[in-house]
Design an enzyme around this catalytic site. Structure first.
Site, PDB file in Angstrom:
ATOM      1  N   ARG A   1      74.780  17.894 111.086  1.00 40.21           N
ATOM      2  CA  ARG A   1      75.284  18.422 109.811  1.00 40.21           C
ATOM      3  C   ARG A   1      75.506  17.287 108.827  1.00 40.21           C
ATOM      4  O   ARG A   1      75.449  16.102 109.172  1.00 40.21           O
ATOM      5  CB  ARG A   1      76.606  19.164 110.034  1.00 40.21           C
ATOM      6  CG  ARG A   1      77.698  18.286 110.610  1.00 40.21           C
ATOM      7  CD  ARG A   1      79.067  18.914 110.517  1.00 40.21           C
ATOM      8  NE  ARG A   1      80.059  18.174 111.293  1.00 40.21           N
ATOM      9  CZ  ARG A   1      80.637  17.055 110.907  1.00 40.21           C
ATOM     10  NH1 ARG A   1      80.323  16.505 109.747  1.00 40.21           N
ATOM     11  NH2 ARG A   1      81.544  16.457 111.673  1.00 40.21           N
ATOM     12  N   GLY A   2      75.804  17.663 107.592  1.00 44.06           N
ATOM     13  CA  GLY A   2      76.200  16.677 106.613  1.00 44.06           C
ATOM     14  C   GLY A   2      77.645  16.260 106.831  1.00 44.06           C
ATOM     15  O   GLY A   2      78.327  16.719 107.737  1.00 44.06           O
TER      16      GLY A   2
ATOM     17  N   ILE B   1      83.004  12.156 109.991  1.00 43.30           N
ATOM     18  CA  ILE B   1      83.674  12.500 111.234  1.00 43.30           C
ATOM     19  C   ILE B   1      84.867  13.415 110.980  1.00 43.30           C
ATOM     20  O   ILE B   1      85.556  13.317 109.968  1.00 43.30           O
ATOM     21  CB  ILE B   1      84.131  11.228 111.985  1.00 43.30           C
ATOM     22  CG1 ILE B   1      84.579  11.561 113.412  1.00 43.30           C
ATOM     23  CG2 ILE B   1      85.227  10.493 111.210  1.00 43.30           C
ATOM     24  CD1 ILE B   1      84.751  10.336 114.296  1.00 43.30           C
TER      25      ILE B   1
ATOM     26  N   HIS C   1      87.923  18.920 115.828  1.00 44.54           N
ATOM     27  CA  HIS C   1      88.086  20.360 116.060  1.00 44.54           C
ATOM     28  C   HIS C   1      88.966  20.549 117.281  1.00 44.54           C
ATOM     29  O   HIS C   1      88.907  19.752 118.228  1.00 44.54           O
ATOM     30  CB  HIS C   1      86.738  21.038 116.312  1.00 44.54           C
ATOM     31  CG  HIS C   1      85.793  20.958 115.162  1.00 44.54           C
ATOM     32  ND1 HIS C   1      86.139  21.296 113.880  1.00 44.54           N
ATOM     33  CD2 HIS C   1      84.492  20.570 115.111  1.00 44.54           C
ATOM     34  CE1 HIS C   1      85.096  21.131 113.077  1.00 44.54           C
ATOM     35  NE2 HIS C   1      84.093  20.677 113.805  1.00 44.54           N
TER      36      HIS C   1
ATOM     37  N   ILE D   1      84.408  21.274 105.333  1.00 49.26           N
ATOM     38  CA  ILE D   1      83.125  21.977 105.301  1.00 49.26           C
ATOM     39  C   ILE D   1      82.007  20.967 105.510  1.00 49.26           C
ATOM     40  O   ILE D   1      81.990  19.903 104.881  1.00 49.26           O
ATOM     41  CB  ILE D   1      82.923  22.718 103.964  1.00 49.26           C
ATOM     42  CG1 ILE D   1      83.964  23.834 103.824  1.00 49.26           C
ATOM     43  CG2 ILE D   1      81.513  23.289 103.858  1.00 49.26           C
ATOM     44  CD1 ILE D   1      83.926  24.560 102.498  1.00 49.26           C
ATOM     45  N   GLY D   2      81.083  21.289 106.401  1.00 55.63           N
ATOM     46  CA  GLY D   2      79.898  20.473 106.625  1.00 55.63           C
ATOM     47  C   GLY D   2      78.779  21.375 107.113  1.00 55.63           C
ATOM     48  O   GLY D   2      78.972  22.135 108.065  1.00 55.63           O
TER      49      GLY D   2
ATOM     50  N   GLY E   1      79.390  24.831 109.291  1.00 53.25           N
ATOM     51  CA  GLY E   1      80.180  25.613 108.365  1.00 53.25           C
ATOM     52  C   GLY E   1      81.526  24.994 108.055  1.00 53.25           C
ATOM     53  O   GLY E   1      81.603  23.902 107.511  1.00 53.25           O
TER      54      GLY E   1
ATOM     55  N   ALA F   1      85.996  24.468 108.975  1.00 51.39           N
ATOM     56  CA  ALA F   1      87.107  24.409 109.929  1.00 51.39           C
ATOM     57  C   ALA F   1      88.395  24.522 109.129  1.00 51.39           C
ATOM     58  O   ALA F   1      88.699  23.643 108.315  1.00 51.39           O
ATOM     59  CB  ALA F   1      87.066  23.106 110.721  1.00 51.39           C
TER      60      ALA F   1
ATOM     61  N   CYS G   1      86.769  12.575 107.624  1.00 52.08           N
ATOM     62  CA  CYS G   1      85.777  12.751 106.560  1.00 52.08           C
ATOM     63  C   CYS G   1      85.542  11.460 105.785  1.00 52.08           C
ATOM     64  O   CYS G   1      85.017  11.480 104.664  1.00 52.08           O
ATOM     65  CB  CYS G   1      86.194  13.874 105.610  1.00 52.08           C
ATOM     66  SG  CYS G   1      86.418  15.463 106.435  1.00 52.08           S
TER      67      CYS G   1
END
Length: 272
Positions: free
Chosen positions: A73-74, A77, A80, A185-186, A197, A199, A215
């Site tokens: 994904r884009g 770090i 989750h 969002i990524g 998507g 978190a 991020c």
């Protein structure tokens, strides 16, 4: 847009391993490309895991060598884990896909979700996701009461908040009255179909974020619905509300391909 299908993969004791969920995404992505399933949003919790997007640098990873799952994904770090509602909308969009518009729609749905619980959120220019805004910069104080003119995070390229105690920890951004991210969002787009998507932090242990540079952002932090409200909010509380707003925003979106600016025609010299 066609009706959006929601699939609840697992929560709590049935939280879904990240690699298992990633494989499920691939399967649904392939089926959506072939039009054998409708647009689908997978909703779940993960056991604790760090995942790194393509732009993550070594200096943003855990210092103690904690394993990190590198993903396609884009973004950078993130973490989750329990208390975080994760959503993977797998949707076929017009090509060339307008990725920014897709991200904005996810942000809209999450902003509406937070608002229903009484938490006011916003966007931050140049930073994806959903944010609780802090005090104006000129009104904030750094640890020890120093003005922001002396904040080492802003002026020292070698400064690492992970090595400088809890006063710089991302999980304490609310106490510092700084901007703090409520939802990350990524995404990835392949063959016109989205993956990955969002978190949304509902009631996680946000100290997990203190072991990384979330991020890649060093001058802000993280928060949760429970932190902002000062009372316990659960995934079960948030799940139907998030589904409602995701459905309303994503099903009613007016989709269009990304606009591509036409190249200027080559200039020719005027005849002599």
């Amino acid at each position: 847009m066609s009706e959006l299908r929601f699939v609840r993969l697992g929560f709590g004791e049935e939280a879904v391993d990240y690699q298992e969920a990633w494989q499920k995404q691939r399967e649904v992505h392939a089926a959506r490309f072939e039009d054998t399933v409708p647009d689908t949003c997978l909703l779940l919790e993960h056991p604790p895991v760090y995942t790194a997007g393509r732009r993550t640098t070594d200096s943003e990873r855990p210092l103690d060598g904690t394993p990190v799952v590198d993903v396609d994904r884009g973004g950078k770090i993130t973490w989750h884990g329990p208390g975080q509602l994760v959503g993977y909308p797998i949707m076929k969009l017009p090509r060339p896909v307008d990725v920014v518009a897709h991200v904005r729609r996810l942000e809209d749905a999450l902003i509406l979700t937070a608002a229903e619980f009484g938490v006011e959120t916003s966007r931050v220019e140049g930073r994806s996701g959903v944010w609780v805004l802090g005090d104006p910069v000129e009104d904030r104080l750094t640890p020890g009461g120093l003005s922001l003119d002396f904040d080492p995070r802003l002026h020292d390229e070698e400064f690492d908040p992970r090595l400088n105690g809890p006063e710089y920890a991302p999980s304490n951004a609310g106490q510092r009255r700084e901007d703090r991210k409520l939802a990350a969002i990524g995404i990835r787009v392949a063959k016109g179909v989205t993956m990955h998507g969002f978190a949304l932090n509902v009631n996680p242990d946000n100290t997990w974020f203190d072991r990384i540079v979330p991020c890649g952002i060093r001058d802000a932090g993280v928060t949760s619905l429970s932190n902002e409200l000062g009372r316990e909010i659960t995934i079960a509380d948030v799940l139907p509300v998030a589904e409602k707003h995701l459905r309303a925003v994503l099903e009613n979106a007016e989709l269009a391909p990304r606009a591509i600016e036409a190249a200027e025609p080559p200039r020719t010299a005027a005849p002599a």
